[in-house]
Design a protein around this motif. Structure first.
Motif, PDB file in Angstrom:
ATOM      1  N   HIS A  19       2.731   2.160   9.856  1.00  0.00           N
ATOM      2  CA  HIS A  19       3.948   1.529   9.339  1.00  0.00           C
ATOM      3  C   HIS A  19       4.297   2.033   7.942  1.00  0.00           C
ATOM      4  CE1 HIS A  19       7.116  -1.381   9.265  1.00  0.00           C
ATOM      5  NE2 HIS A  19       6.630  -1.991   8.171  1.00  0.00           N
ATOM      6  N   GLY A  20       3.292   2.508   7.223  1.00  0.00           N
ATOM      7  CA  GLY A  20       3.567   3.044   5.898  1.00  0.00           C
ATOM      8  C   GLY A  20       4.446   4.293   5.946  1.00  0.00           C
ATOM      9  N   TYR A  21       4.354   4.982   7.046  1.00  0.00           N
ATOM     10  CA  TYR A  21       5.195   6.163   7.209  1.00  0.00           C
ATOM     11  C   TYR A  21       6.658   5.771   7.173  1.00  0.00           C
ATOM     12  CZ  TYR A  21       7.259  10.309   9.393  1.00  0.00           C
ATOM     13  OH  TYR A  21       8.059  11.399   9.685  1.00  0.00           O
ATOM     14  N   CYS A  22       6.976   4.645   7.805  1.00  0.00           N
ATOM     15  CA  CYS A  22       8.380   4.177   7.816  1.00  0.00           C
ATOM     16  C   CYS A  22       8.846   3.818   6.408  1.00  0.00           C
ATOM     17  CB  CYS A  22       8.533   2.992   8.744  1.00  0.00           C
ATOM     18  SG  CYS A  22       8.153   3.342  10.471  1.00  0.00           S
ATOM     19  N   LEU A  23       7.913   3.488   5.528  1.00  0.00           N
ATOM     20  CA  LEU A  23       8.270   3.122   4.154  1.00  0.00           C
ATOM     21  C   LEU A  23       8.209   4.338   3.236  1.00  0.00           C
ATOM     22  CD1 LEU A  23       6.243  -0.205   3.840  1.00  0.00           C
ATOM     23  CD2 LEU A  23       8.661   0.085   4.422  1.00  0.00           C
ATOM     24  N   LEU A  24       8.051   5.515   3.898  1.00  0.00           N
ATOM     25  CA  LEU A  24       8.007   6.777   3.154  1.00  0.00           C
ATOM     26  C   LEU A  24       6.865   6.767   2.123  1.00  0.00           C
ATOM     27  CD1 LEU A  24      11.820   7.416   2.608  1.00  0.00           C
ATOM     28  CD2 LEU A  24      10.358   8.293   4.441  1.00  0.00           C
ATOM     29  N   TRP A  25       5.868   5.961   2.392  1.00  0.00           N
ATOM     30  CA  TRP A  25       4.695   5.843   1.539  1.00  0.00           C
ATOM     31  C   TRP A  25       5.049   5.585   0.068  1.00  0.00           C
ATOM     32  CZ3 TRP A  25       0.632   5.000   4.338  1.00  0.00           C
ATOM     33  CH2 TRP A  25       0.498   5.582   5.573  1.00  0.00           C
ATOM     34  N   GLN A  26       6.172   4.855  -0.087  1.00  0.00           N
ATOM     35  CA  GLN A  26       6.558   4.477  -1.448  1.00  0.00           C
ATOM     36  C   GLN A  26       5.575   3.419  -1.945  1.00  0.00           C
ATOM     37  OE1 GLN A  26       8.911   5.617  -3.513  1.00  0.00           O
ATOM     38  NE2 GLN A  26       9.532   7.186  -2.017  1.00  0.00           N
ATOM     39  N   PRO A  27       4.855   3.689  -3.025  1.00  0.00           N
ATOM     40  CA  PRO A  27       3.826   2.722  -3.478  1.00  0.00           C
ATOM     41  C   PRO A  27       4.399   1.331  -3.759  1.00  0.00           C
ATOM     42  CG  PRO A  27       3.573   4.826  -4.574  1.00  0.00           C
ATOM     43  CD  PRO A  27       4.870   4.906  -3.833  1.00  0.00           C
ATOM     44  N   GLY A  28       5.568   1.274  -4.337  1.00  0.00           N
ATOM     45  CA  GLY A  28       6.155  -0.038  -4.648  1.00  0.00           C
ATOM     46  C   GLY A  28       6.393  -0.862  -3.403  1.00  0.00           C
ATOM     47  N   LEU A  29       6.979  -0.206  -2.383  1.00  0.00           N
ATOM     48  CA  LEU A  29       7.244  -0.947  -1.139  1.00  0.00           C
ATOM     49  C   LEU A  29       5.940  -1.290  -0.414  1.00  0.00           C
ATOM     50  CD1 LEU A  29      10.325   1.026   0.232  1.00  0.00           C
ATOM     51  CD2 LEU A  29      10.285  -1.296  -0.680  1.00  0.00           C
ATOM     52  N   VAL A  30       5.017  -0.318  -0.360  1.00  0.00           N
ATOM     53  CA  VAL A  30       3.766  -0.567   0.364  1.00  0.00           C
ATOM     54  C   VAL A  30       2.990  -1.732  -0.247  1.00  0.00           C
ATOM     55  CG1 VAL A  30       1.523   0.434   0.928  1.00  0.00           C
ATOM     56  CG2 VAL A  30       3.583   1.811   1.193  1.00  0.00           C
ATOM     57  N   TRP A  31       2.782  -1.701  -1.565  1.00  0.00           N
ATOM     58  CA  TRP A  31       1.984  -2.755  -2.211  1.00  0.00           C
ATOM     59  C   TRP A  31       2.718  -4.093  -2.275  1.00  0.00           C
ATOM     60  CZ3 TRP A  31      -2.881  -2.269  -2.218  1.00  0.00           C
ATOM     61  CH2 TRP A  31      -3.477  -1.038  -2.262  1.00  0.00           C
ATOM     62  N   THR A  32       4.044  -4.022  -2.252  1.00  0.00           N
ATOM     63  CA  THR A  32       4.785  -5.298  -2.153  1.00  0.00           C
ATOM     64  C   THR A  32       4.490  -5.958  -0.830  1.00  0.00           C
ATOM     65  OG1 THR A  32       6.547  -4.489  -3.573  1.00  0.00           O
ATOM     66  CG2 THR A  32       7.056  -6.364  -2.152  1.00  0.00           C
ATOM     67  N   HIS A  33       4.510  -5.156   0.270  1.00  0.00           N
ATOM     68  CA  HIS A  33       4.178  -5.716   1.581  1.00  0.00           C
ATOM     69  C   HIS A  33       2.734  -6.209   1.613  1.00  0.00           C
ATOM     70  CE1 HIS A  33       7.662  -4.985   4.246  1.00  0.00           C
ATOM     71  NE2 HIS A  33       7.952  -3.957   3.398  1.00  0.00           N
ATOM     72  N   VAL A  34       1.833  -5.431   1.027  1.00  0.00           N
ATOM     73  CA  VAL A  34       0.411  -5.820   1.051  1.00  0.00           C
ATOM     74  C   VAL A  34       0.197  -7.151   0.332  1.00  0.00           C
ATOM     75  CG1 VAL A  34      -1.895  -5.205   0.211  1.00  0.00           C
ATOM     76  CG2 VAL A  34      -0.444  -3.471   1.293  1.00  0.00           C
TER      77      VAL A  34
END
Length: 532
Positions: A16-31
């Motif tokens: 699913h991180g691929y769909c977020l373009l591995w943007q750290p801000g978006l990934v860690w916000t989801h986490v």
């Protein structure tokens, strides 16, 4: 179906991180968001389980469903974090299926409970119910308080009725008592006159004085019985020797049925002891004698008898050993409707002023409080038999041990200074002579005030004071002199009946001596108080 299973198991998906373009801000916000939500979801079931285990709830099993559902929801958020890096979408789908099943089950059981939950009282209704319950409790407490007051009032009324019945009994005996006392006074006066005429004839003086003392003793027995009847006492159950009690009151019962009727007392086994109050049983028998006398207006025979019975002797009594004390007359008898109500308080078939209607009920109460019962056997024209069933006592009566040597006691009161206070000149002079014959120095006072002044001035070794005096009573004198000298021994002499007032002045240095008494009794009491 195979395609569906393959889709769940195929691992060629992108995380699913691929769909977020591995943007750290978006990934860690989801986490962070999913982690916080998962922690909250996991904490809620812990709270629900703790609540269920600590409290008894009306719908506790529903909370278990909520706990499972919320726990499953927390697992879906953990899977959301995991699929950011690992494309395990099949496992995530399985977790969501479990969550869906739990949610459907929870919703399925929750909706039917909605009407019941709505029916539960609100906090406002609970507060109102609590207030109503508090009002009921307060009302109950008020009723209990009123009931206790009524019980106390009833006990006072019962005591007053009992006292009234005792006084009525004494009143009915007045004629016979007056006759007996006239005979006693005649015996005393006649013997004293003979002694005065021939004081030098020692043998005859001894015989005449013994005869006079015997008359005094018989008078003391009669007055003792009357004082016992008139005194205010509660029922004090103890072991009583029935033969001695009936024999001791025979004279009273004879006077109760005189002059038209006669008394017959059947022999009673002297080994039979019963559990009762002796004074109250005497009064009960005396009241039964009065009733029998009234039932025999033309005269007849009153018979007192007793027999031992065992087992179930009456419907209201447990099996056991009882003595049946029967008072039977040969009078008019009672019809069945009167016999059924005979023990009711105030029920009487006598005319106005001829009875209170509490004599038989009082006898019934004595039997009941003694652990027995009263029965009535009556037939019109043939008489009435009242039977008191009294429990057979397992112990012997307590006997007062008397020292026979006391009559021969020669007390030596030499050197003792005694203050004597009595308003009756003759009684005071007699008591002073009794004391002086034993060597005592006696100072006399005719009233309470003079007695207090005498004690303060002379500082005697002992005070003898009459209880009933006009103005300052013997109790007042004793209290005043003992305030200044608490160690002063005091002897109160009295013929008074009410024991409560006498008990109120009792103490380690206060003794009560009841009139009439003999010289040896007075001297022994004085010697005991002075430690001689």
């Amino acid at each position: 179906m195979e395609g569906l299973l393959a889709a769940f198991s195929n691992g060629s998906y992108a995380p699913h991180g691929y769909c977020l373009l591995w943007q750290p801000g978006l990934v860690w916000t989801h986490v962070i968001a999913d982690a916080v939500i998962a922690l909250a979801y996991f904490s809620i079931p812990i709270v629900l389980v703790t609540l269920i285990r600590r409290r008894e709830l009306a719908f506790g099993w529903v909370f278990w469903c909520f706990a499972i559902f919320i726990l499953a929801c927390g697992c879906t958020h953990l899977m959301a974090i995991w699929t950011l890096w690992q494309p395990v979408y099949g496992l995530e789908a399985a977790v969501k299926v479990v969550t869906a099943v739990a949610s459907i089950a929870t919703a399925a059981v929750l909706w039917p409970l909605l009407p019941k939950a709505i029916a539960l009282p609100s906090p406002h209704k609970l507060a109102a119910a609590n207030a109503e319950l508090a009002a009921i409790v307060a009302e109950r407490d008020a009723v209990l308080k009123e009931l206790r007051e009524q019980i106390a009032q009833r006990e006072d009324i019962e005591a007053a009725l009992l006292q009234s019945q005792k006084l009525e009994a004494v009143g009915q005996l007045t004629g016979g008592i007056a006759h007996d006392f006239n005979n006693l006074l005649q015996a005393v006066a006649g013997n004293l006159e003979l002694i005065a005429r021939k004081p030098d004839d020692a043998d005859r003086v001894v015989r005449w004085s013994a005869s006079a003392l015997d008359a005094v003793e018989r008078g003391r027995i009669v007055t003792g019985q009357l004082l016992a009847f008139s005194s205010k006492q509660r029922l004090d159950v103890s072991s009583v020797r029935l033969a001695e009690l009936i024999g001791g009151m025979r004279g009273l019962v004879e006077r109760a049925v005189a002059p038209l009727s006669t008394l017959k007392v059947e022999p009673i086994d002297p080994s039979w002891n019963v559990e009762t109050d002796p004074l109250q049983l005497e009064l009960a028998v005396l009241n039964l004698a009065f009733n029998a006398r009234d039932a025999m207006p033309e005269g007849g025979t009153l018979t007192i008898s007793a027999e031992l019975r065992s087992g179930v002797v009456a419907p209201d009594l447990p099996a056991g050993d009882y003595v049946a004390l029967t008072v039977a007359d040969t009078g008019t008898g009672m019809p069945p409707e009167v016999a059924k109500r005979a023990v009711e308080p105030f029920f009487t078939t006598k005319g106005v002023g001829r009875g209170t209607g509490i004599g038989l009920s009082m006898a019934f109460g004595v039997a009941r409080q003694s652990g027995g019962v009263l029965t009535i056997d009556s037939e019109i024209g043939k008489g009435t038999a009242i039977t008191l069933f009294l429990p057979l006592a397992a112990t012997e009566p307590v006997r007062e041990v008397q020292d026979d040597a006391a009559h021969d006691m020669r007390a030596d009161l030499s050197g003792c200074r005694i203050a004597l206070v009595d308003d009756d000149d003759q009684v005071r002079a007699t008591l002073a002579d009794m004391l002086r014959t034993a060597g005592a120095e006696v100072e006399e006072a005719p009233d309470g005030n003079a007695g207090v002044a005498l004690v303060k001035a002379r500082r005697p070794n002992l005070l003898i004071v009459d209880f009933v005096m006009p103005g300052m009573s013997g109790a007042d004198v004793a209290r005043l002199v003992r305030e200044e000298d608490p160690t002063l021994p005091v002897i109160v002499v009295t013929g008074y009946a009410e024991s409560e007032r006498l008990d109120s002045i009792a103490g380690p240095q206060v003794s009560v001596l009841r009139k009439p008494f003999e010289t040896h009794q007075l001297l022994r009491c004085v010697a005991d108080m002075l430690g001689r």
